[in-house]
Design an enzyme around this catalytic site. Structure first.
Site, PDB file in Angstrom:
ATOM      1  N   LYS A 153      -9.426 -10.459  -4.485  1.00 19.93           N
ATOM      2  CA  LYS A 153      -8.626 -11.732  -3.633  1.00 19.93           C
ATOM      3  C   LYS A 153      -9.549 -12.912  -3.064  1.00 19.93           C
ATOM      4  CE  LYS A 153      -4.328  -9.611  -2.678  1.00 19.93           C
ATOM      5  NZ  LYS A 153      -2.847  -9.491  -1.935  1.00 19.93           N
ATOM      6  N   LYS A 160       3.052  -9.734  -8.670  1.00 18.76           N
ATOM      7  CA  LYS A 160       4.140 -10.612  -8.532  1.00 18.76           C
ATOM      8  C   LYS A 160       3.527 -11.911  -8.130  1.00 18.76           C
ATOM      9  CE  LYS A 160       5.613  -8.401  -4.446  1.00 18.76           C
ATOM     10  NZ  LYS A 160       4.487  -7.868  -3.598  1.00 18.76           N
ATOM     11  N   LYS A 206      -3.126  -5.403 -13.484  1.00 18.90           N
ATOM     12  CA  LYS A 206      -1.946  -5.039 -13.171  1.00 18.90           C
ATOM     13  C   LYS A 206      -0.869  -5.965 -13.110  1.00 18.90           C
ATOM     14  CE  LYS A 206      -2.049  -5.207  -8.175  1.00 18.90           C
ATOM     15  NZ  LYS A 206      -1.304  -4.624  -7.163  1.00 18.90           N
TER      16      LYS A 206
HETATM   17  P1  ATP Z   1       0.570  -8.842  -5.231  1.00 17.94           P
HETATM   18  O1  ATP Z   1       0.957  -8.921  -6.478  1.00 17.94           O
HETATM   19  O2  ATP Z   1       0.839  -9.983  -4.402  1.00 17.94           O
HETATM   20  O3  ATP Z   1      -0.985  -8.281  -5.091  1.00 17.94           O
HETATM   21  P2  ATP Z   1       1.528  -6.283  -5.260  1.00 17.94           P
HETATM   22  O4  ATP Z   1       2.869  -6.306  -5.964  1.00 17.94           O
HETATM   23  O5  ATP Z   1       0.235  -5.499  -5.672  1.00 17.94           O
HETATM   24  O6  ATP Z   1       1.387  -7.802  -4.589  1.00 17.94           O
HETATM   25  P3  ATP Z   1       2.861  -4.707  -2.926  1.00 17.94           P
HETATM   26  O7  ATP Z   1       4.060  -5.400  -3.078  1.00 17.94           O
HETATM   27  O8  ATP Z   1       2.325  -4.539  -1.403  1.00 17.94           O
HETATM   28  O9  ATP Z   1       1.758  -5.585  -3.566  1.00 17.94           O
HETATM   29  O10 ATP Z   1       3.042  -3.421  -3.663  1.00 17.94           O
HETATM   30  C1  ATP Z   1       3.955  -2.467  -3.105  1.00 17.94           C
HETATM   31  C2  ATP Z   1       3.443  -1.043  -3.773  1.00 17.94           C
HETATM   32  O11 ATP Z   1       3.624  -1.162  -5.413  1.00 17.94           O
HETATM   33  C3  ATP Z   1       2.256  -0.602  -3.486  1.00 17.94           C
HETATM   34  O12 ATP Z   1       2.286   0.745  -3.509  1.00 17.94           O
HETATM   35  C4  ATP Z   1       1.358  -0.931  -4.839  1.00 17.94           C
HETATM   36  O13 ATP Z   1       0.258   0.283  -5.051  1.00 17.94           O
HETATM   37  C5  ATP Z   1       2.367  -0.835  -6.040  1.00 17.94           C
HETATM   38  N1  ATP Z   1       2.081  -1.533  -7.064  1.00 17.94           N
HETATM   39  C6  ATP Z   1       1.936  -3.044  -6.956  1.00 17.94           C
HETATM   40  N2  ATP Z   1       1.717  -3.456  -8.230  1.00 17.94           N
HETATM   41  C7  ATP Z   1       1.810  -2.095  -9.089  1.00 17.94           C
HETATM   42  C8  ATP Z   1       1.823  -2.004 -10.632  1.00 17.94           C
HETATM   43  N3  ATP Z   1       1.459  -2.970 -11.457  1.00 17.94           N
HETATM   44  N4  ATP Z   1       1.867  -0.777 -11.042  1.00 17.94           N
HETATM   45  C9  ATP Z   1       2.298   0.127 -10.273  1.00 17.94           C
HETATM   46  N5  ATP Z   1       2.285   0.141  -9.009  1.00 17.94           N
HETATM   47  C10 ATP Z   1       2.136  -1.012  -8.203  1.00 17.94           C
END
Ligand code: ATP
Ligand code: LTN
Length: 333
Positions: free
Chosen positions: A117, A202, A199
């Site tokens: 980040k 969003k 990964k």
């Molecule tokens: P950002 O994209 O802003 O970094 P994020 O989508 O990674 O956000 P969160 O919404 O906080 O973050 O994630 C919620 C849950 O989803 C967490 O448990 C995280 O580990 C899981 N998660 C996030 N992205 C993935 C992914 N691509 N695959 C599987 N699990 C995910």
């Protein structure tokens, strides 16, 4: 014999945008199922964590409410589960400050999310971004959580929460339950459809790489058809075929089929058949959730009543741990 009933689960979600298929398959769907398995579940929207990156205030508020509606649509049952908005439970910030003072600069510097980040937001490497894991440790430890279900990307943060808990218990005697991460096998890391080495996220600038839970069927089909694969054209799970591996992971998570089953199903059929099949499975999985979401989000009064009622329930649990901690470290109660 211990049953699940005596075990507490905690997880939280950032609400900085609409959830992706990665969030849903890697986290939300599995976490919500745990409430049927008898665990005491505590879930929340981590809006304080969201502030570590500059947000548009009106958007953060909107996304927070929408995220609350999504989780209800996905099946959170407020009779069984406590589900709140982090900033409405002040104990989180209070314990986070104390835990800051029990966490070393060196260990925070090793966090990969911090490194990622800060590279992404080089103009705003703030203190909150750095001490993010202390707030997350507070989230977990306040509820004496036994298990923390998260996607694989958050494992390091749960480990630091364990280290902080053990350190604190070592100094002051048993105070915190030492939590364990719970990481799913399938769909643990859903990768970007455009860059299968990173990964699905969003906050990704390339929206073709991520499927939003709000995407309509045509958009989902289009994004899957454009997904990056390889020139080999065989549906087979193998090293070097990250794009296909990712699609197989998604298909497996949605349909419950194993990799060998999927390989058999698509034997002799190229990606031209495989990609729409994955898209179709995803569309059908999301359809009923999208319908429920639309109903819930339209009823603002109901939504507000839900989150307002939940915050004091969370606070009542959190307060007990915070008081214990304050007393132990020498604060006047
Ligand atoms: P950002 O994209 O802003 O970094 P994020 O989508 O990674 O956000 P969160 O919404 O906080 O973050 O994630 C919620 C849950 O989803 C967490 O448990 C995280 O580990 C899981 N998660 C996030 N992205 C993935 C992914 N691509 N695959 C599987 N699990 C995910
Ligand atoms: N850091 C997590 C969100 C999060 C969390 C938590 C997860 C904040 N507090 C406590 C589990 C437990 C993320 O970015 N996905």
């Amino acid at each position: 014999m211990e049953t699940n009933e005596s075990k507490r689960i905690l997880s939280m979600y950032q609400c900085t945008g609409t959830f992706t298929l990665g969030n849903y398959l890697g986290a939300l769907r599995n976490h919500i199922k745990l409430q049927q398995e008898g665990y005491q579940c505590v879930y929340a929207l981590a809006d304080l964590h969201a502030l570590t990156v500059r947000q548009v205030p009106a958007e953060l508020r909107k996304y927070t409410k929408e995220a609350y509606a999504w989780l209800l649509a996905m099946g959170i049952d407020l009779e069984k589960t406590v589900f709140f908005i982090q900033s409405q439970v002040p104990e989180h910030s209070q314990l986070a400050w104390i835990l800051n003072c029990y966490t070393q600069f060196g260990e925070l510097s090793r966090m990969t999310q911090f490194k990622d980040k800060s590279a992404k937001h080089a103009d705003n490497i703030n203190g909150g971004l750095f001490t993010y894991p202390c707030l997350m440790a507070a989230d977990i430890l306040l509820y004496q959580a036994d298990f923390v279900p998260v996607g694989a990307d958050q494992k390091q943060h749960v480990e630091i929460a364990r280290d902080i808990a053990e350190r604190f218990n070592g100094i002051y005697g048993d105070t915190f339950t030492v939590p364990e991460p719970m990481i799913p096998q399938h769909g643990a890391r859903v990768m970007s459809l455009q860059n299968p080495l990173s990964k699905m996220s969003k906050s990704d600038e390339n929206q073709n790489g991520n499927i939003s839970v709000l995407d309509d069927p045509d958009t989902i089909l289009r994004k899957f058809k454009r997904a990056k694969t390889d020139s080999d054209s065989q549906v087979r799970f193998a090293e070097g075929k990250e794009g296909v591996n990712n699609l197989m992971g998604i298909y497996a998570a949605v349909t419950g089929k194993s990799y060998p089953e999927i390989e058999r199903e698509f034997e002799g059929k190229g990606y031209g058949e495989f990609k729409p099949a994955v898209a179709e499975a995803v569309i059908e999985e999301l359809r009923p959730i999208q319908e429920r979401y639309r109903q819930i989000v339209a009823d603002k009064a109901y939504l507000e009543q839900c989150y307002r009622e939940q915050a004091p329930k969370a606070s009542a649990i959190a307060r007990r741990t915070l008081s214990k901690v304050m007393k132990k470290v020498g604060l006047v109660l």
